[in-house]
Design a protein around this motif. Structure first.
Motif, PDB file in Angstrom:
ATOM      1  N   GLN A 250       8.750   3.910   8.740  1.00  8.87           N
ATOM      2  CA  GLN A 250       9.542   4.983   8.326  1.00  8.87           C
ATOM      3  C   GLN A 250       9.192   5.652   6.895  1.00  8.87           C
ATOM      4  O   GLN A 250       9.874   6.636   6.421  1.00  8.87           O
ATOM      5  CB  GLN A 250      11.159   4.799   8.538  1.00  8.87           C
ATOM      6  N   ASP A 251       8.288   5.116   6.117  1.00  3.92           N
ATOM      7  CA  ASP A 251       8.128   5.676   4.647  1.00  3.92           C
ATOM      8  C   ASP A 251       7.138   6.677   5.038  1.00  3.92           C
ATOM      9  O   ASP A 251       5.826   6.556   4.984  1.00  3.92           O
ATOM     10  CB  ASP A 251       7.467   4.480   4.164  1.00  3.92           C
ATOM     11  N   ALA A 252       7.618   7.757   4.891  1.00  2.00           N
ATOM     12  CA  ALA A 252       7.017   9.214   5.202  1.00  2.00           C
ATOM     13  C   ALA A 252       5.965   9.406   3.888  1.00  2.00           C
ATOM     14  O   ALA A 252       4.891  10.257   4.047  1.00  2.00           O
ATOM     15  CB  ALA A 252       7.845  10.336   5.538  1.00  2.00           C
ATOM     16  N   ASP A 253       6.357   8.826   2.595  1.00  2.00           N
ATOM     17  CA  ASP A 253       5.634   9.207   1.461  1.00  2.00           C
ATOM     18  C   ASP A 253       4.561   8.609   1.232  1.00  2.00           C
ATOM     19  O   ASP A 253       3.586   8.852   0.732  1.00  2.00           O
ATOM     20  CB  ASP A 253       6.401   9.131   0.105  1.00  2.00           C
ATOM     21  N   ALA A 254       4.250   7.244   2.114  1.00  2.00           N
ATOM     22  CA  ALA A 254       2.990   6.420   1.855  1.00  2.00           C
ATOM     23  C   ALA A 254       1.898   6.803   2.827  1.00  2.00           C
ATOM     24  O   ALA A 254       2.127   7.218   3.729  1.00  2.00           O
ATOM     25  CB  ALA A 254       3.445   5.085   2.083  1.00  2.00           C
ATOM     26  N   ALA A 255       0.745   6.779   2.171  1.00  2.00           N
ATOM     27  CA  ALA A 255      -0.537   6.845   2.891  1.00  2.00           C
ATOM     28  C   ALA A 255      -0.781   6.039   3.838  1.00  2.00           C
ATOM     29  O   ALA A 255      -0.425   4.793   3.764  1.00  2.00           O
ATOM     30  CB  ALA A 255      -1.514   7.243   1.883  1.00  2.00           C
ATOM     31  N   PRO A 256      -1.549   6.147   5.002  1.00  2.00           N
ATOM     32  CA  PRO A 256      -1.862   5.201   6.048  1.00  2.00           C
ATOM     33  C   PRO A 256      -2.590   3.856   5.301  1.00  2.00           C
ATOM     34  O   PRO A 256      -2.303   2.822   5.847  1.00  2.00           O
ATOM     35  CB  PRO A 256      -2.730   5.923   6.936  1.00  2.00           C
ATOM     36  N   VAL A 257      -3.321   3.956   4.337  1.00  2.00           N
ATOM     37  CA  VAL A 257      -4.143   2.991   3.635  1.00  2.00           C
ATOM     38  C   VAL A 257      -3.081   2.161   3.108  1.00  2.00           C
ATOM     39  O   VAL A 257      -3.220   0.770   3.424  1.00  2.00           O
ATOM     40  CB  VAL A 257      -5.065   3.591   2.742  1.00  2.00           C
ATOM     41  N   LEU A 258      -1.961   2.802   2.583  1.00  2.00           N
ATOM     42  CA  LEU A 258      -1.025   1.988   1.867  1.00  2.00           C
ATOM     43  C   LEU A 258      -0.224   1.194   2.707  1.00  2.00           C
ATOM     44  O   LEU A 258       0.034   0.065   2.467  1.00  2.00           O
ATOM     45  CB  LEU A 258      -0.221   2.834   0.785  1.00  2.00           C
ATOM     46  N   LYS A 259      -0.067   1.669   3.796  1.00  2.00           N
ATOM     47  CA  LYS A 259       0.789   1.158   4.857  1.00  2.00           C
ATOM     48  C   LYS A 259       0.041   0.007   5.524  1.00  2.00           C
ATOM     49  O   LYS A 259       0.647  -1.193   5.752  1.00  2.00           O
ATOM     50  CB  LYS A 259       1.326   2.046   5.952  1.00  2.00           C
ATOM     51  N   LEU A 260      -1.396   0.197   5.914  1.00  2.00           N
ATOM     52  CA  LEU A 260      -1.944  -0.914   6.377  1.00  2.00           C
ATOM     53  C   LEU A 260      -1.789  -2.278   5.271  1.00  2.00           C
ATOM     54  O   LEU A 260      -1.969  -3.264   5.877  1.00  2.00           O
ATOM     55  CB  LEU A 260      -3.312  -0.550   6.589  1.00  2.00           C
ATOM     56  N   ARG A 261      -2.035  -2.051   3.971  1.00  2.00           N
ATOM     57  CA  ARG A 261      -1.993  -2.901   3.003  1.00  2.00           C
ATOM     58  C   ARG A 261      -0.732  -3.734   2.970  1.00  2.00           C
ATOM     59  O   ARG A 261      -0.671  -4.911   2.948  1.00  2.00           O
ATOM     60  CB  ARG A 261      -2.231  -2.690   1.760  1.00  2.00           C
ATOM     61  N   ARG A 262       0.157  -2.863   3.176  1.00  2.00           N
ATOM     62  CA  ARG A 262       1.843  -3.431   3.113  1.00  2.00           C
ATOM     63  C   ARG A 262       1.930  -4.153   4.450  1.00  2.00           C
ATOM     64  O   ARG A 262       2.541  -5.260   4.248  1.00  2.00           O
ATOM     65  CB  ARG A 262       2.391  -2.182   2.976  1.00  2.00           C
ATOM     66  N   LEU A 263       1.153  -3.861   5.450  1.00  2.00           N
ATOM     67  CA  LEU A 263       1.239  -4.488   6.625  1.00  2.00           C
ATOM     68  C   LEU A 263       0.525  -5.953   6.642  1.00  2.00           C
ATOM     69  O   LEU A 263       0.941  -6.903   7.137  1.00  2.00           O
ATOM     70  CB  LEU A 263       1.042  -3.696   8.058  1.00  2.00           C
ATOM     71  N   GLU A 264      -0.560  -5.904   5.939  1.00  2.00           N
ATOM     72  CA  GLU A 264      -1.143  -7.275   5.748  1.00  2.00           C
ATOM     73  C   GLU A 264      -0.427  -8.233   4.905  1.00  2.00           C
ATOM     74  O   GLU A 264      -0.378  -9.412   4.959  1.00  2.00           O
ATOM     75  CB  GLU A 264      -2.468  -7.092   5.103  1.00  2.00           C
ATOM     76  N   ASN A 265       0.490  -7.517   3.840  1.00  2.00           N
ATOM     77  CA  ASN A 265       1.035  -8.513   3.009  1.00  2.00           C
ATOM     78  C   ASN A 265       2.310  -9.133   3.602  1.00  2.00           C
ATOM     79  O   ASN A 265       2.864 -10.044   3.241  1.00  2.00           O
ATOM     80  CB  ASN A 265       1.540  -7.431   1.845  1.00  2.00           C
TER      81      ASN A 265
END
Length: 553
Positions: free
Chosen positions: A472-487
Motif C-alpha cells: 500500500q506504499d504508493a510513494d515507493a518505486a517497484p525496485v525499492l518495494k522488491l528490496r523491502r520484500l527481500e528484507n
C-alpha cells in the motif's frame, strides 16, 4: 460490554466442560470400564479378615496397599503396626513363625537368631522350628499318627523331617482342607508301611516334598497359609510352586491375588490361577496390577486379557465434576431410553456451544475489519464476507466434534513386543488406549491446538501486515518495494520457526514426563508451521513479487 463477553465465555466454557464429562456408548469399552472402577478399600477388607481370624490374608492385603501406595496406605500402615505389636507379645514357636519375614523380632528372641533363614522351610531347618517336637497324636487324628510313623524314614532321607514339621504345623493351624489332608495322610501311611526304603523315599519325594518346596518359596507364613488354603491336591501345589518360583516376590504376589480374587468365590480364584498359567509372567504382572481395583478388576482382566492394566492404572478415574453422580445417573437413564439419540444430542450441544464461543471470541465485525483485509479475500463483498465468517465458525465447531469422536471410535492398537504373551496389548500408553480416550485428554488436545493456532496465527498476521504495508506504499518505486520484500524474508519463516520451537519443547516434555499429548504438540505445531509458511510464500509473497517485477519491466 467486554466484561459481559468474558463472563459469557467463562459460563459457556464451564458448560462445555460439563458436557464433555458425560460418557457415551463409544467409551463404554473394557479400558474405560476398568479406569472407572474405584480402587478397592484394602484397609476395610483387612479389618474384616482380621475380625474373622484370618490374620495371614489381612497382612497380605495391608502389604499390597502399602507397596502400591494406594489411598488407604496410611491407614493400612497403622493396622500393620497393630499386627506387629501383637506378634511381639507372642513368644511361642508359631508366633515366631508368623513374624518371619515381617521385619519384626519377638521380645524374647535373639537378634542373631532372627536372621536365620529366609523362607518358611528354612525356619524349620535353621530357625526356632528346628528344635520343635511334633505333638503327640490323639487316637482320632490319623494325620498326626501317620506323620509320627513316617518320621522313621528321616535318618535315610533327612529332608523329610523339616517337611513333616511344615505340614504338621499347617494341619494344627487348620490350613489344610479335607481333601488335601486325606491325600497327605494316605501318602504318610504309605511311606511308613512301604516294603523298601527306596520305595518310601520315592513316595515321600512325590507326595510330601512338594509342600516343602512351596515352603521354600514363601518368605512369610501368611503367603504359605493362603497358598495352601487354596489347594486341594499335591498336583495343584506343584503348579503353585512353579508360579512362586518365578521371582523372589512371586509367592507374595500370588497369595495377594488369591486373597483379592477370593472375594468372588472359589471359581474366581480358579480363573485367576488359570489366567496366570495361560499367560505366564506378563499375565502375572498384569493380574497383580489389577488387584488395586479389587475382585471386579481381576474379573475384568480375566475376561479381557489384552487390557493394558499397568498403563490404565496411571489414568485418573473420570468423574463428571459439574454434574456429579446424580447427573451421571440421569444421563445413563437418558442413554437407556434414547440410545444413540442421546449421544447425538450431546455432540450437537458441543457443536453449538463451540460455535457460540467462537462467535464471542471472534465477532463478525472484528473479522471483517481486522482479519479479512490481510487475507487474499480482502476484496470480498459484504455478503461473501458473512458467508466466509459463518463457514469458518461452522467448520471449526464440526472439527471440534470430530476430534472428540474419532479417538473414541479408533481401533485398538496391535500387539507389541513389550507386552510379552498378552495379545492385542501394547507397551505404549497412547497405543494401548487407542480404543479409549478420556474426554479430559481430548480437552487437553483442544487447548493445545488453540495455543498452536494462536501462536501461528500471530506469526501469519504479522507477516501479512508487513506485506500490506509495502503493497500500500504508493510513494515507493517497484525496485525499492522488491528490496523491502527481500528484507522481510525472516517474517515469512516465522511460522516454521515457531513450529520447530514448539516441537523441540514437546520433545523436552516427552523426555521428561512421557509421551501423552506432547506427541500431538510436536507433530501438529510443525505441520501447521509448514502450512502457514507455504501460504505466506505462495499465496502472498509470490503474487506481490510477480506484480512488482512486471511493473518494473
Amino acid at each position: 460490554m467486554k466484561l459481559l463477553r468474558i463472563l459469557l465465555i467463562c459460563a459457556l466454557g464451564a458448560a462445555l466442560c460439563a458436557v464433555l464429562q458425560l460418557p457415551d456408548p463409544l467409551a463404554d469399552r473394557p479400558e474405560a470400564e476398568y479406569v472407572n472402577l474405584p480402587d478397592a478399600d484394602f484397609a476395610e477388607a483387612a479389618s474384616t479378615a482380621r475380625n474373622a481370624g484370618l490374620r495371614g490374608p489381612a497382612l497380605l492385603l495391608i502389604d499390597y496397599s502399602i507397596e502400591q501406595q494406594l489411598g488407604d496406605s496410611e491407614e493400612c500402615l497403622r493396622l500393620r503396626e497393630g499386627f506387629v505389636a501383637a506378634l511381639q507379645r507372642d513368644f511361642t514357636v508359631f508366633g515366631k513363625l508368623q513374624a518371619l519375614g515381617l521385619m519384626t523380632v519377638p521380645s524374647d528372641a535373639n537378634w542373631f537368631e532372627s536372621l536365620s533363614g529366609n523362607s518358611v522351610a528354612d525356619f524349620f531347618i535353621y530357625g526356632a522350628g528346628a528344635a520343635e517336637v511334633l505333638p503327640v497324636s490323639a487316637s482320632s487324628d490319623a494325620f498326626l499318627a501317620a506323620a509320627q510313623g513316617a518320621q522313621a524314614l528321616t535318618p535315610s532321607f533327612p529332608p523329610l523331617g523339616p517337611a513333616i514339621k511344615v505340614i504338621v504345623n499347617a494341619h494344627t493351624q487348620g490350613v489344610l482342607n479335607r481333601a488335601l489332608t486325606q491325600q497327605l495322610t494316605d501318602a504318610l501311611q504309605f511311606v511308613r508301611a512301604a516294603s523298601s526304603t527306596a520305595l518310601a523315599i520315592g513316595a515321600a519325594q512325590e507326595s510330601i516334598m512338594p509342600i516343602y518346596q512351596l515352603a521354600r518359596q514363601c518368605k512369610t507364613w501368611a503367603e504359605f497359609e493362603v497358598l495352601l488354603r487354596n489347594t486341594d491336591s499335591v498336583d495343584q501345589i506343584k503348579a503353585l510352586t512353579r508360579i512362586a518360583a518365578g521371582s523372589p516376590r512371586s509367592a507374595r504376589r500370588l497369595a495377594q491375588a488369591l486373597v483379592v480374587a477370593g472375594g468372588q468365590g472359589a471359581e474366581a480364584k480358579a480363573r485367576a490361577l488359570g489366567f496366570v498359567l495361560q499367560h505366564g509372567a506378563k499375565g502375572f504382572d498384569a493380574l497383580h496390577a489389577a488387584l488395586r481395583k479389587g475382585p471386579a478388576g481381576v474379573a475384568l482382566l480375566v475376561k479381557h486379557p489384552a487390557l493394558p492394566v499397568a498403563q490404565l492404572n496411571l489414568i485418573r478415574r473420570s468423574t463428571p465434576f459439574l454434574f456429579g453422580e446424580a447427573g451421571l445417573a440421569w444421563w445413563r437413564s437418558q442413554q437407556a431410553q434414547l440410545g444413540w439419540g442421546a449421544t447425538f444430542g450431546k455432540y450437537a450441544t458441543i457443536a453449538v456451544l463451540c460455535g457460540v464461543i467462537f462467535v464471542l471470541l471472534l465477532p463478525r465485525r472484528l473479522f471483517r475489519e481486522k482479519f479479512l483485509p490481510v487475507t487474499p479475500l480482502a476484496r470480498a463483498s459484504a455478503e461473501q464476507a458473512d458467508g466466509i465468517y459463518w463457514s469458518i465458525i461452522a467448520l471449526s465447531a464440526i472439527a471440534v466434534c470430530l476430534m472428540l469422536v474419532l479417538p473414541a471410535v479408533a481401533p485398538a492398537g496391535g500387539a507389541d513386543e513389550t507386552t510379552g504373551g498378552v495379545p492385542g496389548a501394547s507397551g505404549n500408553l497412547m497405543a494401548t488406549t487407542g480404543s479409549f480416550m478420556e474426554h479430559n485428554q481430548a480437552l487437553s488436545l483442544l487447548i493445545l491446538l488453540a495455543v498452536i493456532m494462536i501462536v501461528q496465527g500471530a506469526c501469519l498476521w504479522v507477516a501479512r501486515r508487513k506485506i500490506r504495508e509495502i503493497e500500500q506504499d504508493a510513494d515507493a518505486a517497484p525496485v525499492l518495494k522488491l528490496r523491502r520484500l527481500e528484507n522481510l524474508d525472516i517474517f515469512f519463516d516465522l511460522p516454521l520457526y515457531c513450529g520447530l520451537a514448539l516441537t523441540i519443547f514437546a520433545f523436552i516434555l516427552i523426555s521428561t514426563f512421557g509421551a501423552g499429548v506432547s506427541r500431538f504438540l510436536a507433530y501438529s505445531s510443525t505441520f501447521i508451521g509448514i502450512l502457514f509458511a507455504v501460504i505466506l510464500r505462495v499465496g502472498h509473497l509470490y503474487p506481490l513479487r510477480e506484480k512488482l517485477i512486471n511493473q518494473k519491466g
